[in-house]
Design a protein around this motif. Structure first.
Motif, PDB file in Angstrom:
ATOM      1  N   TRP A  33       0.833  -1.205   0.000  1.00 29.57           N
ATOM      2  CA  TRP A  33       0.000   0.000   0.000  1.00 29.57           C
ATOM      3  C   TRP A  33       0.866   1.252   0.000  1.00 29.57           C
ATOM      4  O   TRP A  33       1.885   1.331   0.694  1.00 29.57           O
ATOM      5  CB  TRP A  33      -0.922   0.001   1.223  1.00 29.57           C
ATOM      6  N   GLN A  34       0.414   2.233  -0.759  1.00 28.26           N
ATOM      7  CA  GLN A  34       1.051   3.541  -0.785  1.00 28.26           C
ATOM      8  C   GLN A  34      -0.025   4.596  -0.593  1.00 28.26           C
ATOM      9  O   GLN A  34      -1.204   4.355  -0.851  1.00 28.26           O
ATOM     10  CB  GLN A  34       1.772   3.756  -2.127  1.00 28.26           C
ATOM     11  N   VAL A  35       0.369   5.748  -0.146  1.00 27.37           N
ATOM     12  CA  VAL A  35      -0.590   6.826   0.121  1.00 27.37           C
ATOM     13  C   VAL A  35      -0.512   7.843  -1.018  1.00 27.37           C
ATOM     14  O   VAL A  35       0.576   8.321  -1.347  1.00 27.37           O
ATOM     15  CB  VAL A  35      -0.280   7.503   1.469  1.00 27.37           C
ATOM     16  N   PRO A  36      -1.657   8.182  -1.640  1.00 35.11           N
ATOM     17  CA  PRO A  36      -2.997   7.647  -1.352  1.00 35.11           C
ATOM     18  C   PRO A  36      -3.300   6.433  -2.231  1.00 35.11           C
ATOM     19  O   PRO A  36      -2.696   6.251  -3.282  1.00 35.11           O
ATOM     20  CB  PRO A  36      -3.900   8.817  -1.717  1.00 35.11           C
ATOM     21  N   GLU A  37      -4.249   5.620  -1.775  1.00 38.49           N
ATOM     22  CA  GLU A  37      -4.760   4.501  -2.555  1.00 38.49           C
ATOM     23  C   GLU A  37      -6.235   4.770  -2.869  1.00 38.49           C
ATOM     24  O   GLU A  37      -6.931   5.422  -2.084  1.00 38.49           O
ATOM     25  CB  GLU A  37      -4.626   3.182  -1.782  1.00 38.49           C
ATOM     26  N   GLN A  38      -6.692   4.272  -4.008  1.00 38.82           N
ATOM     27  CA  GLN A  38      -8.078   4.506  -4.430  1.00 38.82           C
ATOM     28  C   GLN A  38      -9.012   3.611  -3.622  1.00 38.82           C
ATOM     29  O   GLN A  38      -8.785   2.410  -3.482  1.00 38.82           O
ATOM     30  CB  GLN A  38      -8.234   4.211  -5.914  1.00 38.82           C
ATOM     31  N   SER A  39     -10.056   4.208  -3.084  1.00 47.20           N
ATOM     32  CA  SER A  39     -10.959   3.491  -2.185  1.00 47.20           C
ATOM     33  C   SER A  39     -12.172   2.933  -2.929  1.00 47.20           C
ATOM     34  O   SER A  39     -12.439   3.265  -4.092  1.00 47.20           O
ATOM     35  CB  SER A  39     -11.437   4.425  -1.070  1.00 47.20           C
ATOM     36  N   PHE A  40     -12.915   2.104  -2.233  1.00 49.10           N
ATOM     37  CA  PHE A  40     -14.150   1.510  -2.752  1.00 49.10           C
ATOM     38  C   PHE A  40     -15.147   2.607  -3.123  1.00 49.10           C
ATOM     39  O   PHE A  40     -15.786   2.561  -4.186  1.00 49.10           O
ATOM     40  CB  PHE A  40     -14.729   0.573  -1.686  1.00 49.10           C
ATOM     41  N   GLN A  41     -15.298   3.604  -2.251  1.00 46.51           N
ATOM     42  CA  GLN A  41     -16.262   4.668  -2.486  1.00 46.51           C
ATOM     43  C   GLN A  41     -15.881   5.504  -3.710  1.00 46.51           C
ATOM     44  O   GLN A  41     -16.756   5.941  -4.475  1.00 46.51           O
ATOM     45  CB  GLN A  41     -16.372   5.571  -1.248  1.00 46.51           C
ATOM     46  N   GLU A  42     -14.597   5.732  -3.926  1.00 46.84           N
ATOM     47  CA  GLU A  42     -14.168   6.517  -5.081  1.00 46.84           C
ATOM     48  C   GLU A  42     -14.469   5.782  -6.392  1.00 46.84           C
ATOM     49  O   GLU A  42     -14.913   6.388  -7.374  1.00 46.84           O
ATOM     50  CB  GLU A  42     -12.674   6.829  -4.965  1.00 46.84           C
ATOM     51  N   ILE A  43     -14.232   4.476  -6.417  1.00 50.20           N
ATOM     52  CA  ILE A  43     -14.528   3.695  -7.626  1.00 50.20           C
ATOM     53  C   ILE A  43     -16.034   3.668  -7.882  1.00 50.20           C
ATOM     54  O   ILE A  43     -16.489   3.796  -9.033  1.00 50.20           O
ATOM     55  CB  ILE A  43     -13.967   2.264  -7.499  1.00 50.20           C
ATOM     56  N   ARG A  44     -16.825   3.525  -6.827  1.00 45.29           N
ATOM     57  CA  ARG A  44     -18.287   3.529  -7.000  1.00 45.29           C
ATOM     58  C   ARG A  44     -18.770   4.882  -7.542  1.00 45.29           C
ATOM     59  O   ARG A  44     -19.690   4.946  -8.360  1.00 45.29           O
ATOM     60  CB  ARG A  44     -18.973   3.226  -5.669  1.00 45.29           C
ATOM     61  N   ARG A  45     -18.132   5.957  -7.103  1.00 45.77           N
ATOM     62  CA  ARG A  45     -18.516   7.278  -7.599  1.00 45.77           C
ATOM     63  C   ARG A  45     -18.197   7.398  -9.095  1.00 45.77           C
ATOM     64  O   ARG A  45     -18.987   7.928  -9.875  1.00 45.77           O
ATOM     65  CB  ARG A  45     -17.796   8.354  -6.797  1.00 45.77           C
ATOM     66  N   LEU A  46     -17.016   6.902  -9.486  1.00 40.74           N
ATOM     67  CA  LEU A  46     -16.647   6.929 -10.903  1.00 40.74           C
ATOM     68  C   LEU A  46     -17.599   6.059 -11.729  1.00 40.74           C
ATOM     69  O   LEU A  46     -17.971   6.406 -12.852  1.00 40.74           O
ATOM     70  CB  LEU A  46     -15.199   6.449 -11.070  1.00 40.74           C
ATOM     71  N   GLN A  47     -17.995   4.930 -11.154  1.00 43.37           N
ATOM     72  CA  GLN A  47     -18.943   4.046 -11.840  1.00 43.37           C
ATOM     73  C   GLN A  47     -20.277   4.752 -12.046  1.00 43.37           C
ATOM     74  O   GLN A  47     -20.891   4.666 -13.122  1.00 43.37           O
ATOM     75  CB  GLN A  47     -19.133   2.768 -11.025  1.00 43.37           C
ATOM     76  N   HIS A  48     -20.739   5.451 -11.013  1.00 45.86           N
ATOM     77  CA  HIS A  48     -22.012   6.164 -11.110  1.00 45.86           C
ATOM     78  C   HIS A  48     -21.950   7.251 -12.178  1.00 45.86           C
ATOM     79  O   HIS A  48     -22.958   7.539 -12.854  1.00 45.86           O
ATOM     80  CB  HIS A  48     -22.360   6.775  -9.755  1.00 45.86           C
ATOM     81  N   GLU A  49     -20.777   7.841 -12.372  1.00 40.89           N
ATOM     82  CA  GLU A  49     -20.614   8.905 -13.358  1.00 40.89           C
ATOM     83  C   GLU A  49     -20.308   8.359 -14.746  1.00 40.89           C
ATOM     84  O   GLU A  49     -20.135   9.131 -15.693  1.00 40.89           O
ATOM     85  CB  GLU A  49     -19.506   9.854 -12.913  1.00 40.89           C
ATOM     86  N   GLY A  50     -20.191   7.018 -14.880  1.00 38.38           N
ATOM     87  CA  GLY A  50     -19.933   6.415 -16.175  1.00 38.38           C
ATOM     88  C   GLY A  50     -18.518   6.623 -16.680  1.00 38.38           C
ATOM     89  O   GLY A  50     -18.292   6.667 -17.899  1.00 38.38           O
ATOM     90  N   ALA A  51     -17.547   6.724 -15.779  1.00 39.42           N
ATOM     91  CA  ALA A  51     -16.163   6.983 -16.174  1.00 39.42           C
ATOM     92  C   ALA A  51     -15.528   5.738 -16.774  1.00 39.42           C
ATOM     93  O   ALA A  51     -15.948   4.599 -16.515  1.00 39.42           O
ATOM     94  CB  ALA A  51     -15.355   7.455 -14.963  1.00 39.42           C
TER      95      ALA A  51
END
Length: 758
Positions: A33-51
């Motif tokens: 792990w390195q800082v920062p790492e992409q979180s579950f919530q961030e990926i879900r937000r990108l998914q909701h936006e159709g990224a």
């Protein structure tokens, strides 16, 4: 289990239960792990936006892992940073307990080494590959062992080689058997101690992860409780005991040296090494080659020194955690001062090992109870020796040290037991050699049920003295030290020159408190010093107002209820009446008698300099008659003082009674009126408001100023004059009026006295 789609046009997380079993094959990522790492919530937000993965908000590591998996034909990939909803404790616990299985079931594992560059020569000494942080982290241990196919990739995702091809090199780096890495040897065929040794040098961010990260190596599941500290590793070992009958779990720690013979007595010290179970995987660093064996094989290995009676071929050793410790079935060799428990496991030389068991008592049980380990009396820094290697000369060597076979005499745990002696005669040495030991010299042993202490990790609450290693050489005088005495109309004399009003002082020093009335000569003196052994002492001498009340105990400062004999009197004749502070019962001691009792308390002050914080309480009928609470109250106003330090003038004029011209001194030093006697004040005090207090929030600043005046001038604010909202810094400030709750007058002797009924 959430899986991340590798489709470059859509960033999508989907739960595995919604994916057809045929298309559920997935790749998995192992990384540091390195800082920062992409979180579950961030990926879900990108998914909701159709990224898509071309979106710059997708991290380079996630994009690279998805691209590598897609290139090898995998539609899904699992990445621990973004495929676990860490806001859900249930989901996090499920992931931790399932981690080993998820890595084992993955078709492909990518081990991403962010600190290894393309073109690195992997086998070279000191290469980036050998020194990669990936081989040092706790979680990557099971991520290395579990996958059937693992490929190492460099920081630019260039393949470096597979686990199978690099198995010999990885064994050299980590100590993990190449046969285990290539699945030619099952984990169940590897001893518990050896599996623990693989994690001995690995690090985790949370101490609990030392246990959670290796659960899969032992096929163990248990609740995850972040905050339990090292109790997590203790719980792990208890779970291992339930599933795996392997005594190498106990074969950790330092070995007792048979040569040279210790020159000092042996004692037992209660510490982490005296528990049956280890506190961390690092304790197994020297136990990699311990392997379990049967009781019958262990009996044969020690048959030249120990006669084991009544051992059945069907005998087994079982373990169970109880409130008295771990209930164990061991082959016990009783002795004094310690006994031996023969462990059915051996090292690579084929030698058995024995646990050193020190007897202990329990107030509610007569069960055979023990702690583990023995240590030299003159080496308190050593944790203690836990294991004895059962070489052919082991028992004769113990005999030469003064160890005696037979039932223990219940020796005290923390005191020296026996002074070992060397055998000086060659004939005597020959008589004790293994080759000349007759059958009658064999020590007897039998399979016995005993209870061995399983000490829990410290909760942080320690007994007095356990938190500190260094004995203080100074005293700390708190800010409330003198003001509390003012409530009894007792004031520090003007001759006090030994240090600041509040702070650290180095003895010798004295504090004399005298009654505020000139016609009352009542006083007492606190004497602080350091004896020739560099231990701090303190005592109180009392001088009562009436000469006929003077006693020997008053004058000599002898504690209440004790005789004239003092611990220092033999070693330091010049100090016949001094008592060491670190010997006071519960940190306090009383001087005087029932009429005049002065209780002095010394506790460790949590400051940068090791010091004893000194406090004094007055009791008894005489001091009770002096009780007259003053308006000087010991308050802690650090926040106020920090603000006032840069805004308050060093002196503020005030009105006093006729014939007196007094000024309030610097508010952050000990004013003479506080040390000696209360200041004489009028009913009304007036002071001009300093410019620093003429601001938009003047009302709150006025309240703060009133607090300061209340502390410094011994007056309490009853009413604060109104400050108009239109006040400006350029306009003169209205007077601040504070009404005193009492009035004072000056008697014929010039002493300040409070007027009654005002």
């Amino acid at each position: 289990m959430w899986l991340l789609s590798t489709d470059p046009d859509f960033v999508e997380l989907r739960h595995s239960s919604t994916i057809d079993e045929e298309g559920r094959k997935y790749a998995i990522l192992s990384h540091v792990w390195q800082v920062p790492e992409q979180s579950f919530q961030e990926i879900r937000r990108l998914q909701h936006e159709g990224a898509s993965y071309s979106d710059s908000r997708v991290s380079a590591k996630v994009r690279g892992a998805a691209y590598a998996a897609r290139k090898l034909g995998y539609l899904w990939i699992w990445i621990d940073t973004c495929c676990i909803d860490k806001t859900s404790s249930a989901e996090l616990e499920e992931a931790i307990n399932s981690m080993f299985r998820w890595y084992a079931e993955a078709d492909m594992c990518f081990a991403y080494l962010s600190d290894v560059t393309r073109g690195c020569r992997l086998e070279a000494a000191g290469s980036e590959f050998r020194l990669s942080r990936w081989f040092e982290r706790g979680w990557t241990l099971q991520e290395l062992i579990a996958p059937h196919f693992l490929i190492f990739v460099a920081q630019d995702w260039t393949p470096l080689g597979t686990k199978a091809a690099l198995a010999s090199l990885i064994e050299d780096i980590t100590g993990i058997d190449a046969a285990v890495l290539t699945f030619h040897r099952s984990l169940h065929q590897v001893s518990v101690a050896r599996r623990m040794s693989w994690a001995a040098s690995r690090k985790t961010s949370r101490v609990e992860d030392e246990a959670y990260s290796v659960m899969g190596l032992f096929d163990v599941s248990m609740p995850t409780i972040y905050g339990e500290g090292r109790d997590a590793f203790r719980r792990l070992q208890e779970e291992i005991m339930k599933r795996i009958p392997d005594h190498s779990l106990f074969a950790w720690g330092d070995r007792f040296p048979l040569t040279p013979v210790p020159a000092t007595p042996l004692v037992h010290r209660k510490n982490a090494a005296s528990s049956l179970l280890a506190s961390s995987p690092s304790e197994f660093k020297d136990s990699a080659y311990m392997t379990p064996t049967s009781l019958s094989v262990a009996s044969e290995l020690v048959s030249g020194q120990i006669d084991i009676s009544g051992l059945s071929t069907q005998a087994v050793c079982e373990h169970r955690v109880t409130s008295y410790g771990v209930r164990c079935d061991f082959i016990i060799v009783e002795g004094s001062p310690f006994s031996l428990a023969i462990l059915p496991c051996k090292n690579r030389d084929g030698r058995c090992v024995a646990l050193i068991l020190w007897p202990r008592s329990h107030p509610t049980s007569d069960l055979p109870q023990y702690r583990v380990g023995a240590a030299p009396y003159d080496a308190p820094e050593l944790p203690g020796y836990r294991l004895l290697l059962m070489e052919p000369s082991a028992i004769p060597s113990l005999r030469r040290m003064g160890w005696k076979p037979g039932r223990s005499n219940g020796s005290k745990l923390d005191s020296p037991i026996t002074t070992p002696t060397q055998i000086s005669s060659p004939a005597a040495e020959a008589a004790d050699s293994p080759s000349s030991t007759p059958a009658s010299a064999l020590v007897s042993a039998k399979l016995t049920t005993v209870f061995v202490a399983n000490l829990r990790a410290s909760t942080g609450m320690k007994l007095h003295g356990g938190r500190y290693d260094e004995e203080p050489q100074t005293f700390f005088i708190p800010s409330w030290f003198a003001p509390q005495m003012s409530n009894f109309d007792l004031w520090l004399e003007d001759g006090y020159k030994t240090g600041p009003f509040s702070g650290v002082i180095s003895p010798p020093a004295t504090f004399t408190f005298r009654h505020g009335h000139a016609r009352n000569p009542e006083r007492f003196t606190i004497h602080l010093g350091r004896c020739k052994k560099s231990l701090l002492f303190a005592y109180v001498s009392i001088r009562p107002a009436a000469p006929e009340d003077q006693t020997h105990h008053y004058a000599q400062g002898i504690p209440l209820g004790l005789s004239d004999q003092w611990p220092c009197s033999r070693d330091d004749p010049a100090l016949p009446a001094h008592y060491h502070v670190n010997s006071w019962p519960n940190g306090s001691i009383c001087f005087g008698d029932a009429q005049r009792t002065i209780r002095v308390t010394a506790t460790r002050w949590p400051g940068p300099t090791p010091s004893y914080c000194l406090e004094v309480r007055l009791e008894g009928s005489v001091y009770a008659s002096f009780w007259h609470p003053h308006l000087i109250e010991p308050t802690i106003q650090d926040e106020h003082r920090n603000l006032l330090a840069n805004s308050m003038p060093t002196a503020i004029p005030r009105s006093v009674s006729p014939g007196h011209d007094r000024r309030i001194p610097d508010p952050f030093t000990a004013p003479d009126w506080l040390i000696r006697k209360p200041a004489v004040t009028n009913t009304v005090e007036e002071a001009r408001l300093p410019p620093a207090f003429r601001s938009s929030d003047a009302r709150s600043q006025m309240a703060l100023f009133a607090d300061w005046v209340s502390l410094q001038a011994n007056i309490r604010p009853i009413h604060i004059g109104h400050v108009p909202n239109h006040a400006r810094a350029s306009e003169p400030a209205a007077p601040l009026k504070l009404t005193h709750g009492h009035s004072y007058y000056t008697d014929a002797d010039g002493n300040a006295r409070k007027r009654r009924g005002t």
